[in-house]
Motif scaffolding. Sequence first.
Motif, short mmCIF file in Angstrom:
data_model
loop_
_atom_site.label_atom_id
_atom_site.label_comp_id
_atom_site.label_asym_id
_atom_site.label_seq_id
_atom_site.Cartn_x
_atom_site.Cartn_y
_atom_site.Cartn_z
N SER A 10 37.48 -58.04 -20.87
CA SER A 10 36.74 -58.53 -22.04
C SER A 10 36.76 -57.47 -23.12
CB SER A 10 35.29 -58.86 -21.67
OG SER A 10 34.56 -59.20 -22.83
N GLN A 11 37.00 -57.92 -24.36
CA GLN A 11 36.87 -57.02 -25.50
C GLN A 11 35.47 -57.12 -26.10
OE1 GLN A 11 39.71 -55.06 -27.76
NE2 GLN A 11 39.30 -54.54 -25.63
N ASP A 12 34.72 -58.12 -25.67
CA ASP A 12 33.38 -58.34 -26.22
C ASP A 12 32.36 -57.44 -25.53
OD1 ASP A 12 34.25 -60.37 -27.95
OD2 ASP A 12 34.19 -61.82 -26.31
N CYS A 13 31.29 -57.13 -26.26
CA CYS A 13 30.21 -56.34 -25.69
C CYS A 13 28.91 -56.72 -26.39
CB CYS A 13 30.48 -54.84 -25.84
SG CYS A 13 29.30 -53.80 -24.91
N ASN A 14 27.82 -56.66 -25.64
CA ASN A 14 26.50 -56.99 -26.20
C ASN A 14 25.77 -55.74 -26.67
OD1 ASN A 14 26.26 -56.07 -23.54
ND2 ASN A 14 24.35 -57.19 -23.19
N GLN A 15 26.47 -54.59 -26.65
CA GLN A 15 25.90 -53.35 -27.16
C GLN A 15 26.85 -52.74 -28.18
OE1 GLN A 15 24.67 -50.83 -23.86
NE2 GLN A 15 23.21 -52.36 -23.13
N GLU A 62 32.34 -55.25 -22.24
CA GLU A 62 31.43 -55.50 -21.14
C GLU A 62 32.05 -56.60 -20.28
OE1 GLU A 62 29.13 -56.10 -18.26
OE2 GLU A 62 28.71 -54.38 -19.55
N PRO A 63 32.51 -56.25 -19.07
CA PRO A 63 33.25 -57.23 -18.25
C PRO A 63 32.47 -58.50 -17.93
CG PRO A 63 32.71 -55.25 -16.99
CD PRO A 63 32.44 -54.93 -18.42
N PHE A 64 31.14 -58.40 -17.83
CA PHE A 64 30.36 -59.60 -17.50
C PHE A 64 30.28 -60.59 -18.67
CE2 PHE A 64 28.77 -56.98 -13.96
CZ PHE A 64 28.96 -57.89 -12.92
N MET A 65 30.85 -60.22 -19.81
CA MET A 65 30.91 -61.18 -20.92
C MET A 65 32.15 -62.08 -20.81
SD MET A 65 29.27 -59.24 -24.22
CE MET A 65 29.00 -60.81 -25.04
#
Length: 322
Positions: A10-15, A62-65
Amino acid sequence: MIESVFLGISQDCNQNCIFCSNPKICDTEQPGNGTLSFEETTILIKSLKAAGVDDLRLYGGEPFMNREILKIMAFSLEQGMKLSVYTNGTFADEPIREFLIRNSIRKMFISLDGSTAKIHDAVRQTAGAFEQTIENIKTFINLGVTIDILFTICSINKNDVFETYHLIRELGVRDIKSNLVSSVGMAKKNWEKVRLDNKEVRAISQEVLRAHQFFFGKEPKRKECQAGNKELFIASNGDIYPCAMFIYDEYKIGNIRQADFSDIISVSPIIKEFAQMFKHGSYCGNCRSKADCHGGCRARAYANHKNLLKPDFISCLINKGG
Protein backbone atom coordinates in the motif's frame (compact mmCIF):
# COMPACT_ATOMS: atom_id res chain seq x y z
CA MET A 1 21.45 -14.87 -1.94
CA ILE A 2 18.29 -12.89 -1.25
CA GLU A 3 16.66 -14.22 1.92
CA SER A 4 14.19 -11.48 2.88
CA VAL A 5 11.86 -9.26 0.90
CA PHE A 6 10.06 -6.20 2.20
CA LEU A 7 6.92 -6.02 0.07
CA GLY A 8 5.04 -2.74 -0.10
CA ILE A 9 1.37 -3.52 -0.48
CA SER A 10 0.00 0.00 0.00
CA GLN A 11 1.16 3.51 -0.78
CA ASP A 12 -1.61 4.93 1.39
CA CYS A 13 -1.19 5.83 5.04
CA ASN A 14 -3.45 7.28 7.73
CA GLN A 15 -0.54 9.16 9.31
CA ASN A 16 1.88 11.83 8.12
CA CYS A 17 5.18 11.02 9.82
CA ILE A 18 7.63 13.88 9.77
CA PHE A 19 10.48 11.52 8.79
CA CYS A 20 8.62 8.96 6.63
CA SER A 21 11.27 6.96 4.77
CA ASN A 22 8.85 5.77 2.10
CA PRO A 23 6.69 8.61 0.76
CA LYS A 24 4.59 7.90 -2.33
CA ILE A 25 6.65 6.86 -5.35
CA CYS A 26 3.81 5.99 -7.67
CA ASP A 27 0.36 7.13 -8.68
CA THR A 28 -1.93 4.57 -7.09
CA GLU A 29 -4.77 5.57 -9.44
CA GLN A 30 -2.81 5.15 -12.66
CA PRO A 31 -3.35 1.74 -14.34
CA GLY A 32 -0.10 -0.15 -14.80
CA ASN A 33 1.74 2.07 -12.34
CA GLY A 34 -0.39 1.72 -9.23
CA THR A 35 -0.42 -0.84 -6.46
CA LEU A 36 -0.10 -4.48 -7.50
CA SER A 37 -3.41 -6.30 -7.69
CA PHE A 38 -4.08 -9.31 -5.49
CA GLU A 39 -3.51 -11.59 -8.48
CA GLU A 40 -0.18 -9.91 -9.28
CA THR A 41 0.82 -10.15 -5.64
CA THR A 42 0.12 -13.90 -5.49
CA ILE A 43 2.21 -14.47 -8.63
CA LEU A 44 5.04 -12.47 -7.05
CA ILE A 45 4.87 -14.41 -3.77
CA LYS A 46 5.10 -17.70 -5.69
CA SER A 47 8.11 -16.31 -7.59
CA LEU A 48 9.78 -15.27 -4.33
CA LYS A 49 9.26 -18.72 -2.83
CA ALA A 50 10.64 -20.38 -5.97
CA ALA A 51 13.71 -18.12 -5.72
CA GLY A 52 14.42 -19.32 -2.18
CA VAL A 53 12.94 -16.35 -0.31
CA ASP A 54 10.97 -17.48 2.73
CA ASP A 55 11.07 -14.33 4.86
CA LEU A 56 8.32 -11.97 3.68
CA ARG A 57 7.68 -8.64 5.38
CA LEU A 58 4.58 -6.66 4.43
CA TYR A 59 5.29 -2.96 4.30
CA GLY A 60 3.70 0.34 3.31
CA GLY A 61 2.64 3.13 3.50
CA GLU A 62 0.42 1.43 6.00
CA PRO A 63 -0.12 -2.17 4.85
CA PHE A 64 -3.47 -2.53 6.64
CA MET A 65 -4.87 0.13 4.30
CA ASN A 66 -4.74 -2.46 1.53
CA ARG A 67 -8.24 -3.93 1.69
CA GLU A 68 -6.95 -7.33 0.63
CA ILE A 69 -4.19 -7.60 3.22
CA LEU A 70 -5.77 -10.54 5.04
CA LYS A 71 -6.05 -12.45 1.75
CA ILE A 72 -2.40 -11.62 1.03
CA MET A 73 -1.38 -12.76 4.50
CA ALA A 74 -3.35 -16.00 4.19
CA PHE A 75 -1.84 -16.76 0.77
CA SER A 76 1.68 -16.01 2.05
CA LEU A 77 1.25 -18.44 4.94
CA GLU A 78 -0.15 -21.08 2.56
CA GLN A 79 3.06 -20.74 0.53
CA GLY A 80 5.13 -21.39 3.63
CA MET A 81 6.38 -17.86 4.12
CA LYS A 82 7.68 -16.63 7.48
CA LEU A 83 5.42 -13.60 7.58
CA SER A 84 5.88 -10.26 9.35
CA VAL A 85 3.93 -7.01 9.10
CA TYR A 86 5.30 -3.47 9.57
CA THR A 87 2.50 -1.20 10.80
CA ASN A 88 1.79 1.96 12.74
CA GLY A 89 -0.45 -0.10 15.00
CA THR A 90 -3.70 1.80 14.50
CA PHE A 91 -5.61 -1.07 12.86
CA ALA A 92 -6.98 -3.96 14.90
CA ASP A 93 -10.60 -4.44 13.86
CA GLU A 94 -12.50 -7.69 14.32
CA PRO A 95 -11.44 -9.35 11.01
CA ILE A 96 -7.78 -8.63 11.81
CA ARG A 97 -8.13 -10.01 15.34
CA GLU A 98 -9.92 -13.13 14.10
CA PHE A 99 -7.23 -13.74 11.50
CA LEU A 100 -4.47 -13.47 14.11
CA ILE A 101 -6.34 -15.88 16.39
CA ARG A 102 -6.57 -18.47 13.60
CA ASN A 103 -3.15 -17.93 12.05
CA SER A 104 0.39 -17.60 13.36
CA ILE A 105 2.62 -14.92 11.87
CA ARG A 106 6.31 -14.53 12.65
CA LYS A 107 6.14 -11.04 14.06
CA MET A 108 4.44 -7.67 13.96
CA PHE A 109 6.67 -4.59 13.92
CA ILE A 110 4.86 -1.54 15.34
CA SER A 111 6.15 2.02 15.22
CA LEU A 112 6.12 3.88 18.53
CA ASP A 113 7.99 7.17 18.74
CA GLY A 114 7.44 8.41 22.28
CA SER A 115 6.11 7.65 25.73
CA THR A 116 3.31 10.23 25.60
CA ALA A 117 0.61 11.31 23.17
CA LYS A 118 2.18 14.75 22.93
CA ILE A 119 5.49 13.37 21.65
CA HIS A 120 4.31 10.42 19.54
CA ASP A 121 1.49 12.36 17.87
CA ALA A 122 3.87 15.23 17.09
CA VAL A 123 6.20 12.85 15.26
CA ARG A 124 3.30 11.15 13.49
CA GLN A 125 1.58 14.51 12.89
CA THR A 126 -1.67 12.69 13.68
CA ALA A 127 -3.92 13.46 16.64
CA GLY A 128 -5.01 10.38 18.61
CA ALA A 129 -2.37 8.10 17.09
CA PHE A 130 -0.66 7.31 20.41
CA GLU A 131 -3.81 6.24 22.23
CA GLN A 132 -4.89 3.93 19.40
CA THR A 133 -1.45 2.38 18.98
CA ILE A 134 -1.04 1.65 22.70
CA GLU A 135 -4.50 0.09 22.86
CA ASN A 136 -3.78 -2.13 19.87
CA ILE A 137 -0.34 -3.20 21.14
CA LYS A 138 -2.12 -4.51 24.25
CA THR A 139 -4.71 -6.25 22.06
CA PHE A 140 -2.10 -7.96 19.88
CA ILE A 141 -0.06 -9.11 22.88
CA ASN A 142 -3.20 -10.59 24.44
CA LEU A 143 -3.77 -12.48 21.18
CA GLY A 144 -0.29 -13.99 21.47
CA VAL A 145 1.28 -12.01 18.63
CA THR A 146 5.03 -11.38 18.93
CA ILE A 147 5.56 -7.62 18.88
CA ASP A 148 8.74 -5.70 18.20
CA ILE A 149 8.71 -1.91 18.49
CA LEU A 150 10.38 0.35 15.93
CA PHE A 151 11.54 3.55 17.61
CA THR A 152 13.01 6.29 15.40
CA ILE A 153 14.80 8.97 17.39
CA CYS A 154 14.93 12.56 16.15
CA SER A 155 15.06 16.04 17.67
CA ILE A 156 11.39 15.84 18.70
CA ASN A 157 11.73 12.76 20.93
CA LYS A 158 15.47 12.83 21.72
CA ASN A 159 14.84 13.43 25.44
CA ASP A 160 12.28 10.65 25.72
CA VAL A 161 14.46 7.58 25.14
CA PHE A 162 14.50 6.07 28.66
CA GLU A 163 10.79 6.80 29.20
CA THR A 164 9.85 5.18 25.89
CA TYR A 165 11.83 2.06 26.76
CA HIS A 166 10.11 1.99 30.15
CA LEU A 167 6.65 2.17 28.55
CA ILE A 168 7.48 -0.53 26.03
CA ARG A 169 8.71 -2.87 28.73
CA GLU A 170 5.61 -2.23 30.85
CA LEU A 171 3.43 -3.16 27.88
CA GLY A 172 5.13 -6.56 27.72
CA VAL A 173 6.75 -6.03 24.34
CA ARG A 174 9.41 -8.58 23.38
CA ASP A 175 12.02 -6.24 21.91
CA ILE A 176 12.68 -2.78 20.50
CA LYS A 177 14.74 -1.66 17.54
CA SER A 178 15.91 1.93 17.90
CA ASN A 179 17.23 3.91 14.97
CA LEU A 180 18.52 7.45 14.62
CA VAL A 181 16.74 9.54 12.01
CA SER A 182 18.30 9.46 8.53
CA SER A 183 18.16 12.09 5.81
CA VAL A 184 15.95 10.10 3.45
CA GLY A 185 12.32 10.45 2.37
CA MET A 186 10.37 13.13 4.23
CA ALA A 187 13.19 13.52 6.78
CA LYS A 188 15.31 15.07 4.05
CA LYS A 189 12.58 17.66 3.40
CA ASN A 190 12.10 18.28 7.13
CA TRP A 191 15.75 17.90 8.10
CA GLU A 192 16.04 21.10 10.14
CA LYS A 193 13.05 19.97 12.24
CA VAL A 194 14.30 16.44 12.92
CA ARG A 195 18.11 16.46 12.65
CA LEU A 196 20.45 15.50 15.46
CA ASP A 197 23.87 17.08 15.81
CA ASN A 198 27.01 15.01 16.32
CA LYS A 199 27.05 15.48 20.08
CA GLU A 200 23.42 14.36 20.31
CA VAL A 201 24.06 11.29 18.15
CA ARG A 202 26.82 10.11 20.47
CA ALA A 203 24.83 10.86 23.64
CA ILE A 204 21.65 9.21 22.39
CA SER A 205 23.47 6.08 21.22
CA GLN A 206 24.81 5.68 24.76
CA GLU A 207 21.36 6.30 26.23
CA VAL A 208 19.88 3.61 23.96
CA LEU A 209 22.57 1.17 25.07
CA ARG A 210 21.91 1.87 28.76
CA ALA A 211 18.12 1.68 28.35
CA HIS A 212 18.27 -1.56 26.40
CA GLN A 213 20.51 -3.20 28.97
CA PHE A 214 18.39 -1.93 31.87
CA PHE A 215 14.98 -2.97 30.51
CA PHE A 216 15.85 -6.00 28.37
CA GLY A 217 18.99 -7.28 30.08
CA LYS A 218 21.09 -7.31 26.93
CA GLU A 219 22.73 -5.04 24.40
CA PRO A 220 20.71 -4.14 21.30
CA LYS A 221 21.41 -6.35 18.32
CA ARG A 222 23.82 -4.88 15.80
CA LYS A 223 22.72 -6.18 12.42
CA GLU A 224 25.03 -6.01 9.43
CA CYS A 225 23.53 -4.09 6.51
CA GLN A 226 21.60 -6.52 4.31
CA ALA A 227 20.62 -4.13 1.49
CA GLY A 228 20.80 -5.54 -2.02
CA ASN A 229 22.64 -8.59 -0.78
CA LYS A 230 20.38 -10.57 1.53
CA GLU A 231 17.26 -8.39 1.44
CA LEU A 232 15.35 -6.33 -1.12
CA PHE A 233 12.44 -3.93 -1.09
CA ILE A 234 9.64 -4.26 -3.64
CA ALA A 235 7.46 -1.15 -3.81
CA SER A 236 3.71 -1.40 -4.19
CA ASN A 237 3.99 -0.74 -7.95
CA GLY A 238 6.46 -3.61 -8.42
CA ASP A 239 9.69 -1.57 -8.53
CA ILE A 240 12.62 -3.35 -6.85
CA TYR A 241 15.24 -1.51 -4.76
CA PRO A 242 18.11 -2.60 -2.48
CA CYS A 243 16.11 -1.69 0.64
CA ALA A 244 13.19 0.46 1.75
CA MET A 245 15.51 3.39 2.47
CA PHE A 246 17.38 3.07 -0.82
CA ILE A 247 14.74 4.39 -3.20
CA TYR A 248 16.74 6.10 -5.94
CA ASP A 249 16.17 5.90 -9.69
CA GLU A 250 19.81 5.00 -10.24
CA TYR A 251 19.41 2.00 -7.92
CA LYS A 252 16.12 0.71 -9.27
CA ILE A 253 16.80 -2.97 -9.99
CA GLY A 254 13.74 -3.66 -12.13
CA ASN A 255 9.99 -4.13 -12.00
CA ILE A 256 8.23 -7.44 -11.45
CA ARG A 257 5.52 -6.48 -13.95
CA GLN A 258 8.16 -6.63 -16.66
CA ALA A 259 9.96 -9.88 -15.77
CA ASP A 260 10.05 -12.70 -13.25
CA PHE A 261 11.75 -11.93 -9.94
CA SER A 262 14.47 -14.58 -10.40
CA ASP A 263 15.22 -13.41 -13.92
CA ILE A 264 15.58 -9.80 -12.75
CA ILE A 265 17.96 -10.45 -9.86
CA SER A 266 20.06 -13.04 -11.71
CA VAL A 267 21.24 -10.48 -14.29
CA SER A 268 21.07 -7.26 -12.28
CA PRO A 269 24.35 -5.30 -12.20
CA ILE A 270 23.09 -3.58 -9.03
CA ILE A 271 22.71 -6.91 -7.23
CA LYS A 272 26.23 -7.85 -8.35
CA GLU A 273 27.57 -4.47 -7.20
CA PHE A 274 26.17 -4.94 -3.69
CA ALA A 275 27.30 -8.57 -3.49
CA GLN A 276 30.87 -7.67 -4.42
CA MET A 277 30.91 -4.71 -2.04
CA PHE A 278 29.89 -6.84 0.96
CA LYS A 279 32.05 -9.80 -0.06
CA HIS A 280 35.22 -7.71 -0.27
CA GLY A 281 34.35 -5.09 2.36
CA SER A 282 35.16 -2.34 -0.12
CA TYR A 283 33.07 0.28 1.71
CA CYS A 284 34.68 2.80 4.09
CA GLY A 285 38.18 2.50 2.65
CA ASN A 286 40.78 1.21 5.11
CA CYS A 287 38.90 2.14 8.27
CA ARG A 288 39.87 -0.23 11.09
CA SER A 289 36.46 0.04 12.76
CA LYS A 290 34.49 -1.53 9.92
CA ALA A 291 35.20 -5.02 11.24
CA ASP A 292 32.95 -4.05 14.18
CA CYS A 293 30.30 -1.85 12.54
CA HIS A 294 30.37 -3.50 9.07
CA GLY A 295 30.06 -0.10 7.46
CA GLY A 296 26.82 0.84 9.18
CA CYS A 297 23.90 1.64 6.89
CA ARG A 298 24.68 1.87 3.17
CA ALA A 299 21.47 3.82 2.53
CA ARG A 300 22.55 6.50 5.03
CA ALA A 301 26.00 6.63 3.47
CA TYR A 302 24.54 7.09 -0.01
CA ALA A 303 22.03 9.69 1.19
CA ASN A 304 24.87 11.84 2.50
CA HIS A 305 27.58 11.25 -0.11
CA LYS A 306 25.84 9.89 -3.23
CA ASN A 307 28.53 7.24 -3.13
CA LEU A 308 27.85 3.66 -2.08
CA LEU A 309 31.32 3.13 -0.66
CA LYS A 310 31.57 6.22 1.55
CA PRO A 311 31.25 6.03 5.36
CA ASP A 312 27.96 6.14 7.24
CA PHE A 313 28.64 9.14 9.47
CA ILE A 314 26.24 8.03 12.22
CA SER A 315 27.99 4.69 12.49
CA CYS A 316 31.32 6.54 12.61
CA LEU A 317 30.15 8.80 15.41
CA ILE A 318 28.89 5.86 17.45
CA ASN A 319 31.85 3.57 16.91
CA LYS A 320 34.83 5.88 16.87
CA GLY A 321 33.62 9.27 18.04
CA GLY A 322 33.41 11.03 14.65
